[in-house]
Scaffold this active site. Structure first.
Site, PDB file in Angstrom:
ATOM      1  N   GLY A 120      -9.155  -6.507   8.798  1.00  0.00           N
ATOM      2  CA  GLY A 120      -8.048  -5.788   9.397  1.00  0.00           C
ATOM      3  C   GLY A 120      -7.661  -6.344  10.739  1.00  0.00           C
ATOM      4  O   GLY A 120      -6.850  -7.269  10.851  1.00  0.00           O
ATOM      5  N   HIS A 169      -3.218   4.415  -1.472  1.00  0.00           N
ATOM      6  CA  HIS A 169      -4.063   4.759  -0.329  1.00  0.00           C
ATOM      7  C   HIS A 169      -4.770   6.076  -0.640  1.00  0.00           C
ATOM      8  O   HIS A 169      -4.217   7.155  -0.470  1.00  0.00           O
ATOM      9  CB  HIS A 169      -3.211   4.881   0.935  1.00  0.00           C
ATOM     10  N   TYR A 177      -5.760  10.887   4.142  1.00  0.00           N
ATOM     11  CA  TYR A 177      -4.389  11.103   3.696  1.00  0.00           C
ATOM     12  C   TYR A 177      -4.401  11.857   2.348  1.00  0.00           C
ATOM     13  O   TYR A 177      -5.436  12.376   1.935  1.00  0.00           O
ATOM     14  CB  TYR A 177      -3.631   9.787   3.664  1.00  0.00           C
ATOM     15  N   GLN A 179       0.849  -1.186   0.000  1.00  0.00           N
ATOM     16  CA  GLN A 179       0.000   0.000   0.000  1.00  0.00           C
ATOM     17  C   GLN A 179       0.888   1.241   0.000  1.00  0.00           C
ATOM     18  O   GLN A 179       1.703   1.430   0.908  1.00  0.00           O
ATOM     19  CB  GLN A 179      -0.936   0.055   1.201  1.00  0.00           C
TER      20      GLN A 179
END
Length: 357
Positions: free
Chosen positions: A312, A172, A177, A98
């Site tokens: 996750g 990502h 972000y 990622q």
């Protein structure tokens, strides 16, 4: 209906199941953003996943968000990752990197640089630093001339990732972000070609993806998005229109997959499923908080048209998660205190399920 345990052809890669290990920051990298032997062990322990997506990897020094995270922008970093990709492949796994540019979500004490973002608007909350949480600083607004350089950094990191042995990359574009900051109208106040209208605000994401496709091929390129999420203070007031436009633009690239977090209503996600012609990965678990994806969540989204389901937190404490899900075994609980503390405790210390004698 498809199940988690059916195989799946992801472009050039045959997946033995549809269980994906989602990207999770674990801050165990060595100085200089180097991957370690312990990281190789961590990922190799989880190689029964149909696909592993690594923790966020910064594509440049200014792109580093948190201390203790790995990079893919130096020759030393490339060499350090080879032990990780080799270990995962030796255990029969598949691994995407990622690529994560933090943008405004960073701090000068982490990398020695003032964070840069779409506009001079700070993130909400405290950011991680080497000395503990500190208020998010004021970022520097990128000039129009330098924005393409940051878009190209994803492609440069992707090229190095393939050189290091990764099977592909995931950009990502979620969770507040850099790509997400360009999408959101409260963090992107620009008046040039990268701000204002929806067509302009999606431009950075489309350019980053396009350059990555040119660098390593569409079958090795993917992106993660979190429609409507408000992490780090981003706010999107036009979620359906914004993501409809973005997904239509991304569909032209024939990417390996689109990875969506369940951060908006199901109607919007259903619309995006209809618009997306390729592989759709869904992450049902909340991005923040103690909850984790359950088998019922996975079955629900497979019925809604997802092809792959990413897990996750469940993978942190269950390196054998696929086997536990397949056999209906209980899941071990993770110790949240160890998530970001460094060291091997809570990292390499979770055993596979132990059957009673």
């Amino acid at each position: 209906m498809n199940t988690l345990f059916d195989n799946y052809q992801l472009g050039h890669i045959a997946l033995p199941n549809r269980v994906v290990m989602a990207p999770m920051t674990r801050v165990r990298a060595a100085a200089g953003g180097l991957a370690t032997h312990e990281m190789a062990t961590y990922y190799a322990q989880r190689a029964t996943a149909g696909l592993i997506v690594s923790e966020g990897v910064q594509p440049s020094l200014i792109g580093q968000s948190n201390p203790g995270t790995p990079g893919l922008h130096t020759a030393e970093q490339v060499e350090s990752w080879r032990q990780v990709t080799t270990a995962v492949h030796a255990n029969g796994g598949r691994l995407f990197a990622q690529i994560m540019h933090g943008g405004r979500v960073s701090h000068p004490s982490t990398n020695g640089l003032q964070p840069a973002g779409p506009s001079a608007v700070p993130a909400t909350g405290d950011v991680f630093t080497p000395t503990g949480p500190q208020p998010a600083p004021m970022p520097r607004a990128m000039t129009t001339a330098e924005v393409p350089e940051h878009a190209r950094s994803y492609a440069d990191a992707a090229r190095l990732g393939v050189e290091a042995g990764f099977d592909g990359v995931e950009l990502h574009g979620a969770n507040g972000y850099l790509i997400s900051q360009f999408l959101a109208d409260n963090s992107n106040l620009r008046t040039d070609r990268y701000g204002g209208s929806i067509a302009n605000r999606i431009r950075f994401a489309v350019e980053a993806v396009g350059q990555t496709v040119d660098a390593i091929g569409a079958e090795r390129t993917s992106i993660r998005l979190s429609p409507g999420a408000t992490i780090w203070g981003v706010q999107e007031d036009d979620v359906p229109a914004l993501y409809t436009a973005l997904v239509k633009e991304l569909a032209q690239f024939d990417l390996a997959y689109l990875h969506l977090e369940v951060t908006t209503d199901e109607a919007t996600l259903a619309t995006l499923r209809k618009l997306w012609p390729g592989t759709l990965m869904i992450n049902p678990g909340p991005p923040l908080g103690p909850g984790q994806t359950t088998p019922a969540d996975a079955d629900h989204w497979l019925r809604q048209g997802a092809d792959l389901i990413s897990f996750g937190r469940a993978f942190i404490s269950n390196p054998d998660l696929v086997e536990r899900l397949r056999n209906g075994l209980p899941l071990a609980a993770a110790d949240e205190v160890t998530y970001f503390q460094g060291g091997n405790d809570g990292y390499l210390t979770y055993p596979p399920y132990r059957y009673a004698a």
